[in-house]
Design a protein around this motif. Sequence first.
Motif, mmCIF file in Angstrom:
data_model
loop_
_atom_site.group_PDB
_atom_site.id
_atom_site.type_symbol
_atom_site.label_atom_id
_atom_site.label_comp_id
_atom_site.label_asym_id
_atom_site.label_seq_id
_atom_site.Cartn_x
_atom_site.Cartn_y
_atom_site.Cartn_z
ATOM 1 N N THR A 284 1.120 -1.495 -0.006
ATOM 2 C CA THR A 284 -0.022 -0.131 0.121
ATOM 3 C C THR A 284 1.208 0.860 -0.322
ATOM 4 O O THR A 284 0.403 2.008 -0.206
ATOM 5 N N ASP A 285 1.858 1.671 0.860
ATOM 6 C CA ASP A 285 2.389 2.770 0.694
ATOM 7 C C ASP A 285 3.318 3.154 -0.141
ATOM 8 O O ASP A 285 2.942 4.365 -0.986
ATOM 9 N N LEU A 286 4.038 1.905 -0.925
ATOM 10 C CA LEU A 286 4.579 2.587 -1.919
ATOM 11 C C LEU A 286 3.828 2.315 -3.514
ATOM 12 O O LEU A 286 4.330 3.085 -4.135
ATOM 13 N N SER A 287 2.365 2.511 -3.603
ATOM 14 C CA SER A 287 2.184 2.436 -5.034
ATOM 15 C C SER A 287 0.957 3.323 -4.379
ATOM 16 O O SER A 287 0.804 4.501 -5.128
ATOM 17 N N ASP A 288 1.376 4.419 -3.246
ATOM 18 C CA ASP A 288 0.729 6.071 -2.873
ATOM 19 C C ASP A 288 2.225 6.550 -4.026
ATOM 20 O O ASP A 288 3.142 6.984 -3.205
ATOM 21 N N ARG B 249 12.429 3.983 -9.630
ATOM 22 C CA ARG B 249 13.388 2.582 -9.976
ATOM 23 C C ARG B 249 12.352 2.256 -10.752
ATOM 24 O O ARG B 249 13.801 1.345 -11.824
ATOM 25 N N VAL B 250 11.575 1.992 -11.145
ATOM 26 C CA VAL B 250 10.692 1.456 -12.177
ATOM 27 C C VAL B 250 11.067 2.019 -13.533
ATOM 28 O O VAL B 250 11.570 1.180 -14.812
ATOM 29 N N ARG C 163 7.940 -5.137 4.750
ATOM 30 C CA ARG C 163 7.944 -4.669 6.207
ATOM 31 C C ARG C 163 8.243 -3.508 6.256
ATOM 32 O O ARG C 163 9.895 -3.054 6.196
ATOM 33 N N MET C 164 7.873 -2.277 5.706
ATOM 34 C CA MET C 164 7.441 -0.534 5.971
ATOM 35 C C MET C 164 8.476 -0.494 7.256
ATOM 36 O O MET C 164 8.523 -0.803 8.309
ATOM 37 N N PRO D 84 12.941 -1.904 1.892
ATOM 38 C CA PRO D 84 11.773 -2.321 1.031
ATOM 39 C C PRO D 84 11.970 -2.648 -0.791
ATOM 40 O O PRO D 84 11.700 -3.033 -0.922
ATOM 41 N N PRO D 85 12.189 -0.954 -1.098
ATOM 42 C CA PRO D 85 12.234 -0.264 -2.658
ATOM 43 C C PRO D 85 12.968 -1.643 -3.233
ATOM 44 O O PRO D 85 12.603 -1.721 -4.597
ATOM 45 N N SER D 86 14.428 -1.821 -2.575
ATOM 46 C CA SER D 86 15.305 -2.388 -3.480
ATOM 47 C C SER D 86 14.758 -3.608 -3.470
ATOM 48 O O SER D 86 14.963 -4.558 -4.463
ATOM 49 N N ILE D 87 13.982 -4.171 -2.814
ATOM 50 C CA ILE D 87 13.215 -5.426 -2.319
ATOM 51 C C ILE D 87 12.746 -5.891 -3.970
ATOM 52 O O ILE D 87 13.123 -6.896 -4.741
#
Length: 329
Positions: free
Chosen positions: A5-9, A19-20, A66-67, A117-120
């Motif tokens: 959820t947090d990262l799709s915000d 990164r994408v 896990r944020m 988490p973003p790197s994962i």
Amino acid sequence: MSSATDLSDKDKGAELLERVTRIRRESALDLGLVVPRIRIIDNMRLEPSEYCFKIKGVEVARGRIRMGWYLGINPGGVTEELPGEKTTDPTFGLPAVWISEDNRERAERVGYTVVDPPSIIATHLTEIIKRHAAEILGRQEVQAIVDTIKKDYPAVVEEVMKLCSLGEIQKVMQGLLREQVSIRNMVVILETLADYRPVTKDTTVLVEKVRQALARQICLQYVDENRTLRVLTIEPSLVQKIAESRIDTVNGPVAALEPADQRAWIRAVSRSFASVQQAGFLPIIVCPEEVRILVKNSTEREMRDLVVLSVQEIAGDIKAEAIGEIKLE
């Protein structure tokens, strides 16, 4: 991609979005594959900490993050245990542990690979694109690549389009991508198709001929600093047994060894695979052209990352050094 959820915000996930974009650019450079636009959407069916990747609407992988925590991945050989929740790295399936910021330095000091988490998610996405590159490459993408080449090399494109359908070109390109061979050098690929398509319609043969034309490019992916390939060979009698077991199917040739022989073959390759990895080398098998695809197909399920090259793919200025021979017990 449906994401945690947090990262799709848009605001909180700015780093992931960057990164994408970078991953798409790197895929174009590394594999020659222009990845279609990647959409990041929130999926109510997923847990807040879960993410999943879909290609053409079908899920191909998922993971959990896990944020605010870091993932300490054991690359192998680290014996010290860390306080935290044990888990598995979603990309490569390595043992891992969720650790707090306080334990980050200690984890790095004892040999863990520590990622946020973003790197994962970014690493997982890169690997998904590599593993599914052949599926991602549709006819529309092939047409776009051919149109781009046509601007500078109209004669090459005109000749090849008289001989091959777009679908045939796509199948050859997919055959290359399936084994991590970059399709960046499209002029060589198309010229080789123009040379060999009048002789054969067999996609498997055409893929082998294109691979041989890209020999140096393929070898340079795997050589050491002295331009040397460390390779495994196969005992000649075993090569013959594999060749004789060949069956041609709609999807190309396969090795149809007797079940007992197949088990013994996989055991033999696994042993060599493990010893080569322990010595710090990438497992590469070199074999005659006529059995290369059979060797690759017959080991794909158990050893996905095994590199199989034909003798004709060793470029003249590359040295091949045999470090073992695969034989049945």
